[in-house]
Design an enzyme around this catalytic site. Structure first.
Site, PDB file in Angstrom:
ATOM      1  N   GLY A  44       9.283  -3.709   7.162  1.00 19.79           N
ATOM      2  CA  GLY A  44       8.405  -3.175   6.111  1.00 19.79           C
ATOM      3  C   GLY A  44       8.217  -4.126   4.947  1.00 19.79           C
TER       4      GLY A  44
ATOM      5  CE  LYS B  32       9.732  -2.694  12.652  1.00 23.55           C
ATOM      6  NZ  LYS B  32      10.216  -1.387  12.182  1.00 23.55           N
TER       7      LYS B  32
ATOM      8  N   GLY C  60      -8.393  -0.219  10.238  1.00 27.44           N
ATOM      9  CA  GLY C  60      -7.416   0.865  10.104  1.00 27.44           C
ATOM     10  C   GLY C  60      -7.200   1.251   8.658  1.00 27.44           C
TER      11      GLY C  60
ATOM     12  CB  CYS D 115      -4.785   4.319   2.587  1.00 32.30           C
ATOM     13  SG  CYS D 115      -6.467   4.939   2.758  1.00 32.30           S
TER      14      CYS D 115
HETATM   15  P1  NDP Z   1      -1.869   5.056  11.079  1.00 30.74           P
HETATM   16  O1  NDP Z   1      -1.914   5.816  12.346  1.00 30.74           O
HETATM   17  O2  NDP Z   1      -1.525   5.776   9.829  1.00 30.74           O
HETATM   18  O3  NDP Z   1      -3.266   4.333  10.852  1.00 30.74           O
HETATM   19  C1  NDP Z   1      -4.000   3.727  11.876  1.00 30.74           C
HETATM   20  C2  NDP Z   1      -5.430   3.567  11.398  1.00 30.74           C
HETATM   21  O4  NDP Z   1      -6.175   2.867  12.378  1.00 30.74           O
HETATM   22  C3  NDP Z   1      -6.141   4.908  11.180  1.00 30.74           C
HETATM   23  O5  NDP Z   1      -6.927   4.832  10.019  1.00 30.74           O
HETATM   24  C4  NDP Z   1      -7.032   5.059  12.404  1.00 30.74           C
HETATM   25  O6  NDP Z   1      -8.196   5.787  12.144  1.00 30.74           O
HETATM   26  C5  NDP Z   1      -7.354   3.596  12.688  1.00 30.74           C
HETATM   27  N1  NDP Z   1      -7.639   3.357  14.093  1.00 30.74           N
HETATM   28  C6  NDP Z   1      -6.792   3.411  15.144  1.00 30.74           C
HETATM   29  N2  NDP Z   1      -7.407   3.083  16.276  1.00 30.74           N
HETATM   30  C7  NDP Z   1      -8.692   2.820  15.931  1.00 30.74           C
HETATM   31  C8  NDP Z   1      -9.839   2.439  16.677  1.00 30.74           C
HETATM   32  N3  NDP Z   1      -9.807   2.249  17.996  1.00 30.74           N
HETATM   33  N4  NDP Z   1     -10.988   2.255  16.012  1.00 30.74           N
HETATM   34  C9  NDP Z   1     -11.044   2.425  14.665  1.00 30.74           C
HETATM   35  N5  NDP Z   1      -9.987   2.778  13.926  1.00 30.74           N
HETATM   36  C10 NDP Z   1      -8.824   2.971  14.547  1.00 30.74           C
HETATM   37  O7  NDP Z   1      -0.879   3.848  11.340  1.00 30.74           O
HETATM   38  P2  NDP Z   1       0.002   3.043  10.269  1.00 30.74           P
HETATM   39  O8  NDP Z   1      -0.815   2.734   9.088  1.00 30.74           O
HETATM   40  O9  NDP Z   1       1.286   3.752  10.094  1.00 30.74           O
HETATM   41  O10 NDP Z   1       0.351   1.726  11.086  1.00 30.74           O
HETATM   42  C11 NDP Z   1      -0.586   0.696  11.236  1.00 30.74           C
HETATM   43  C12 NDP Z   1       0.106  -0.541  11.793  1.00 30.74           C
HETATM   44  O11 NDP Z   1       1.110  -0.949  10.865  1.00 30.74           O
HETATM   45  C13 NDP Z   1       0.842  -0.316  13.124  1.00 30.74           C
HETATM   46  O12 NDP Z   1       0.772  -1.485  13.867  1.00 30.74           O
HETATM   47  C14 NDP Z   1       2.289  -0.051  12.679  1.00 30.74           C
HETATM   48  O13 NDP Z   1       3.217  -0.375  13.677  1.00 30.74           O
HETATM   49  C15 NDP Z   1       2.388  -0.999  11.513  1.00 30.74           C
HETATM   50  N6  NDP Z   1       3.398  -0.682  10.535  1.00 30.74           N
HETATM   51  C16 NDP Z   1       3.476   0.580  10.005  1.00 30.74           C
HETATM   52  C17 NDP Z   1       4.387   0.871   9.037  1.00 30.74           C
HETATM   53  C18 NDP Z   1       4.512   2.211   8.422  1.00 30.74           C
HETATM   54  O14 NDP Z   1       5.401   2.414   7.584  1.00 30.74           O
HETATM   55  N7  NDP Z   1       3.659   3.165   8.750  1.00 30.74           N
HETATM   56  C19 NDP Z   1       5.327  -0.175   8.536  1.00 30.74           C
HETATM   57  C20 NDP Z   1       5.142  -1.480   9.142  1.00 30.74           C
HETATM   58  C21 NDP Z   1       4.209  -1.697  10.095  1.00 30.74           C
HETATM   59  P3  NDP Z   1      -8.130   7.349  11.714  1.00 30.74           P
HETATM   60  O15 NDP Z   1      -7.439   7.383  10.406  1.00 30.74           O
HETATM   61  O16 NDP Z   1      -9.545   7.793  11.603  1.00 30.74           O
HETATM   62  O17 NDP Z   1      -7.368   8.034  12.804  1.00 30.74           O
HETATM   63  N1  HSE Z   2       7.944   3.037  12.417  1.00 36.46           N
HETATM   64  C1  HSE Z   2       8.470   1.909  11.761  1.00 36.46           C
HETATM   65  C2  HSE Z   2       9.821   2.228  11.146  1.00 36.46           C
HETATM   66  C3  HSE Z   2       7.515   1.447  10.692  1.00 36.46           C
HETATM   67  O1  HSE Z   2      10.121   3.419  10.989  1.00 36.46           O
HETATM   68  O2  HSE Z   2      10.562   1.321  10.820  1.00 36.46           O
HETATM   69  C4  HSE Z   2       7.927   0.170  10.025  1.00 36.46           C
HETATM   70  O3  HSE Z   2       7.849  -0.911  10.899  1.00 36.46           O
END
Ligand code: NDP
Ligand code: HSE
Length: 435
Positions: free
Chosen positions: A134, A205, A10, A16
């Site tokens: 987070g 959580k 991901g 990123c």
């Molecule tokens: P995003 O949707 O931004 O990123 C998910 C990534 O996973 C993307 O790059 C996507 O590819 C890739 N992906 C998803 N499914 C597949 C698959 N089947 N095969 C290959 N690649 C895949 O999500 P987040 O970064 O926001 O969240 C990621 C995790 O972190 C989740 O579990 C979320 O709950 C957790 N999280 C998120 C927070 C936040 O602030 N965003 C904070 C804390 C936890 P592509 O880019 O090409 O679509």
């Molecule tokens: N979607 C979640 C939030 C990301 O807004 O708190 C962090 O876990």
């Protein structure tokens, strides 16, 4: 020593963010971990798309299984989200003897019991600090820092998106849908934002926090869940009139007859610290029998805030891979040979703003003399106030707030001002910090 090679599943918001933090802070991270950390492989659905991080030198694939199976990858970092596929990939990594770091609270809340059992049997680590609140190191705080306590209860704002929505509705009168769209564009919201607004993400959580606090298995299905979608602007302002704030809280409490596990909107007296946690910030209040209440605060969502927790877990894993297992965490956080000799500044070289209080004779030209001396020392005044506590005696009190200045320059200026004949007492100075 060669760097530890990791693979990331991901490359979205958190993926990123993690690549960027590892690149930017690589030297310090290696100094703490004992070895560098190198991202050698990563998976995303669309590997042609431009990313928010530099992926040069990283082998990209659309198949996350390829990253898990990559013989060079020692640690798998799961940042894809979702539950079923993520669980399968994590179990596959564990079976291959690889350590796992994940931010996926949904997967941990639903399948954590199975995943941890398998990891235990295989002797690998599964670290998940980023899954709760987070960037706040709340899991480490409860698991390690409060290890001497019987945790009585905890209560937290543990969904950044929901708190952002409630804050914007209250402060700016904005509409729910409009703020949610902004939270999505900022990368705060879950792929399915109903998880945020209906309390499911907070329940994931809370299930994790309760397990760590009370030593019980993960029981997401036992959490009572209510979201914020029913809260109107009217409720928010009526609560304010009564001296309360509405916050979405996750609460876990130990009772004689069992544990309360619940997430729901809650009125909190507005003077409580936690009632003033706004925007995407999260906070968790933990009550231990020995320490009493402790409060943990920080960004609850977002790319680099979450990456901070992911990288902390990576450092833990790398330390376990690298150092003497009896002495896993270096005493001073950095490995002894990575300690820096960057100097500690003398107080004269510290920059702060100042509050100055001067008692002077109330004569024409006094203020001009003082401001001239300050100006000659490069000190700029932010605010000034004059009071005449005793006009009969021809005395005045002058209060000044300055912009930030080197302490040495302030010391010289104070000496020069105190030498003026109109000064009646030494100057009182208090440093100011905006923090
Ligand atoms: P995003 O949707 O931004 O990123 C998910 C990534 O996973 C993307 O790059 C996507 O590819 C890739 N992906 C998803 N499914 C597949 C698959 N089947 N095969 C290959 N690649 C895949 O999500 P987040 O970064 O926001 O969240 C990621 C995790 O972190 C989740 O579990 C979320 O709950 C957790 N999280 C998120 C927070 C936040 O602030 N965003 C904070 C804390 C936890 P592509 O880019 O090409 O679509
Ligand atoms: N979607 C979640 C939030 C990301 O807004 O708190 C962090 O876990």
């Amino acid at each position: 020593m060669t760097p530890v090679k990791i693979g990331i599943l991901g490359l979205g918001t958190v993926g990123c963010g993690t690549v960027n933090v590892l690149a930017r802070n690589g030297t310090d991270i290696a100094g703490r971990a004992g070895r560098g950390i190198e991202v050698v492989a990563a998976a995303a659905r669309d590997i042609e798309r431009e990313r928010d991080c530099d992926t040069s030198g990283i082998r990209l694939t659309t198949d996350p299984g390829v990253v898990v199976d990559d013989p060079e990858v020692e640690v798998v970092v799961e940042l894809m989200g979702g539950t079923e596929t993520a669980r399968d990939l994590v179990l596959r990594a564990i079976d291959a003897g690889k350590h796992v770091v994940t931010a996926n609270k949904a997967m941990i809340a639903l399948y954590g019991n199975e995943i941890f059992e398998r990891a235990h049997a295989r002797g690998v680590m599964v670290a998940f600090e980023a899954a709760v609140a987070g960037g706040i190191p709340i899991i480490k705080a409860i698991r390690e820092g409060l290890a001497g306590n019987r945790i009585e209860w905890l209560a937290g704002i543990i969904n950044g998106t929901g708190n952002f929505i409630l804050t914007e509705m209250r402060d700016k009168g904005r509409d729910f849908e409009d703020v949610l769209a902004e939270a999505q564009s900022l990368g705060y919201a879950e792929a399915d934002p109903t998880f945020d607004v209906e309390g499911i993400d907070a329940a994931h959580k809370l299930a994790i926090l309760a397990s760590i606090a009370f030593g019980i298995p993960l029981q997401f299905d036992r959490v009572a869940v209510e979201g914020i979608s029913g809260i109107t602007r009217e409720d928010v302002s009526f609560a304010a009139e009564l001296g309360y704030r509405i916050k979405h809280l996750g609460i876990a409490r130990r009772m004689d007859n069992g544990y309360e596990l619940r997430v729901h909107p809650t009125l909190i007296p507005e003077r409580r610290l936690i009632a003033n946690v706004d925007g995407v910030m999260n906070a968790v209040l933990v009550q231990g029998d020995a320490v009493g209440p402790t409060l943990y605060y920080g960004a609850g969502a977002g790319a680099e805030a979450t990456a901070s927790a992911v990288v902390a877990d990576l450092v833990d894993v790398v330390r376990a891979l690298t150092t003497d297992p009896e002495n896993r965490v270096p005493h001073l956080a950095f490995q002894p040979d990575a300690l820096s000799d960057h100097p500690v500044l003398a107080m004269e070289d510290v920059h702060t703003s100042f509050y100055l209080r001067l008692r002077t004779q109330d004569r024409p030209g006094v203020l001009a003399d003082i401001t001239r001396i300050l100006g000659e020392h490069g000190i700029s005044i932010e605010a000034i106030l004059q009071r005449e506590p005793d006009p009969q005696r021809g005395e005045a009190t002058i209060i000044m707030l300055t912009h930030a200045v080197r302490e040495g320059a302030m010391n010289e200026a104070i000496t020069a001002v105190e030498a003026l004949p109109h000064l009646l007492t030494p100057i009182t100075r208090i440093r100011m910090e905006a923090l």
